[in-house]
Design an enzyme around this catalytic site. Structure first.
Site, short mmCIF file in Angstrom:
data_model
loop_
_atom_site.label_atom_id
_atom_site.label_comp_id
_atom_site.label_asym_id
_atom_site.label_seq_id
_atom_site.Cartn_x
_atom_site.Cartn_y
_atom_site.Cartn_z
N ASP A 60 0.85 -1.19 0.00
CA ASP A 60 0.00 0.00 0.00
C ASP A 60 0.88 1.24 0.00
O ASP A 60 1.87 1.31 0.75
CB ASP A 60 -0.89 0.02 1.24
CG ASP A 60 -1.67 1.31 1.35
OD1 ASP A 60 -2.69 1.45 0.64
OD2 ASP A 60 -1.26 2.20 2.12
N TYR A 65 2.59 10.16 0.93
CA TYR A 65 3.65 9.65 1.78
C TYR A 65 5.02 10.14 1.30
O TYR A 65 5.54 9.70 0.28
CB TYR A 65 3.64 8.12 1.80
CG TYR A 65 2.33 7.51 2.28
CD1 TYR A 65 1.49 8.20 3.17
CD2 TYR A 65 1.93 6.25 1.85
CE1 TYR A 65 0.30 7.65 3.60
CE2 TYR A 65 0.74 5.69 2.28
CZ TYR A 65 -0.07 6.39 3.15
OH TYR A 65 -1.26 5.84 3.57
N LYS A 91 -3.48 5.80 -3.93
CA LYS A 91 -4.60 6.65 -3.54
C LYS A 91 -4.70 7.90 -4.41
O LYS A 91 -3.71 8.30 -5.04
CB LYS A 91 -4.45 7.02 -2.06
CG LYS A 91 -4.30 5.78 -1.17
CD LYS A 91 -4.17 6.11 0.28
CE LYS A 91 -3.92 4.86 1.10
NZ LYS A 91 -2.52 4.40 1.00
#
Length: 348
Positions: A60, A65, A91
């Site tokens: 993931d 990030y 995402k």
């Protein structure tokens, strides 16, 4: 009767009604964005190699990030592996670009964040831009699942902010774009990543066709507010749950040391006291605190996977050791009898 239970980390569980199945033990890429500690590229790649070699094949990540750093690192590793040997989720909801003044750009969230400016965008065009950028950073021309990222009060502050973003997702075409992506088979599953349990009902008021919610913080060994209706709604709509931040951002892995963190902040006294009481029971049953934290969410039938993060090979090995630790049923029963775990939390 005291019965021991060992979890097999690698069986696959379906995500909602989708065709995608994921291993129930994965790798969370947030730590490879260098949130608190800057690590070398070599160490990042060694961490990923250790995970992959140990059989961890569910990864993931997200543009957020490390301000795109995690996607770069994970993509560099995975694009050298057979595409059918791993599952990857990223995402949408943030778009990154060159700052207006690169020389003066600064940010204080990521210790090792890259020098890119973000803007939130939950519209069709924003999702398309974010998705295409992610593919290029990853070096992959297809990913397995996509999640709407951080549309909640933590990042959008109040009802006006959250409802404005939900309007973008609705009237701006973002959710329709996700449905079209899944319908064409470009992604196999769609979901939303949330930091607060109350966001699950708000999403489901407008959109019901999710495959999963990626939940960070509302369902851990320390707190289970997602049991106050949110998970029931997921069950009613055949929506799976993936647990991020399984260590509550730190304290459930480190224990109550001097630098204990909870919710990405220094842990408050009441949290430290509760963890200390849990640790006493852990010592009595010879169960590592981290093992209890990792295994607890998987006992809920809606939870398809946990995705702990690591930024060093030894942490990957430790997480795998913890997931394989035998935990007696009496341990969970005592946590409940001492008021340290909700009685309605599944632990069988």
């Amino acid at each position: 009767m005291n019965t021991n239970h060992t979890i097999d980390p690698f069986p696959r569980r379906p995500l909602g009604r989708s065709v995608l199945q994921v291993p129930q033990f994965g790798f969370g890429g947030g730590t490879l964005g260098d949130p608190d500690e800057v690590i070398s590229e070599g160490r990042a790649q060694q961490t990923l190699a250790t995970a992959y070699d140990l059989g961890i094949t569910y990864f993931d990540t997200a543009p957020w990030y490390g301000l795109t750093k995690s996607e770069h690192r994970i993509g560099y590793f995975l694009r050298q592996k057979p595409r059918d040997s791993f599952v990857i989720n990223t995402k949408v909801g943030r778009v990154f670009s060159r700052p207006d003044d690169p020389a003066s750009f600064s940010q204080d969230r990521w210790a090792g964040g890259l020098p890119f400016q973000l803007r939130f965008d939950y519209t069709r065009d924003g999702f398309q831009r974010s998705y295409e950028d992610s593919l290029q950073r990853l070096g992959l021309n297809a990913i397995d699942s996509l999640a709407v990222h951080d549309l909640d009060y933590k990042f959008h502050l109040d009802d006006d902010g959250v409802n404005g973003c939900l309007d973008q997702l609705d009237k701006g075409g973002g959710f329709d774009w996700l449905l079209e992506m899944r319908g064409r088979g470009e992604v196999k599953a769609i979901g939303a990543g949330v930091n607060q349990a109350e966001m699950i009902p708000k999403f489901l008021e407008r959109f019901q066709e999710w495959d999963f919610f990626l939940v960070a913080m509302p369902y851990t060994l320390l707190d289970q507010p997602a049991l106050d209706g949110a998970f029931d709604l997921c069950g009613q709509h055949d929506i799976s749950v993936i647990i991020g931040a399984v260590f509550a951002s730190g304290i459930l892995a480190t224990g109550v040391g001097t630098d204990a963190r909870y919710g990405y902040m220094p842990a408050a006294d009441d949290i430290v006291d509760k963890v200390r009481r849990i640790e006493i029971i852990c010592e009595r049953y010879e169960v590592p605190l981290g093992a209890a934290a990792l295994q607890f969410p998987l006992r809920h039938p809606l939870v398809a996977a946990v995705i702990p993060g690591s930024n060093a090979p030894q942490k990957v090995r430790m997480n795998l050791d913890w997931i394989l630790t035998e935990v007696p049923q009496d341990f969970w029963d005592e946590l409940k009898s001492e008021g340290l775990l909700r009685r309605d939390a599944p632990t069988a």
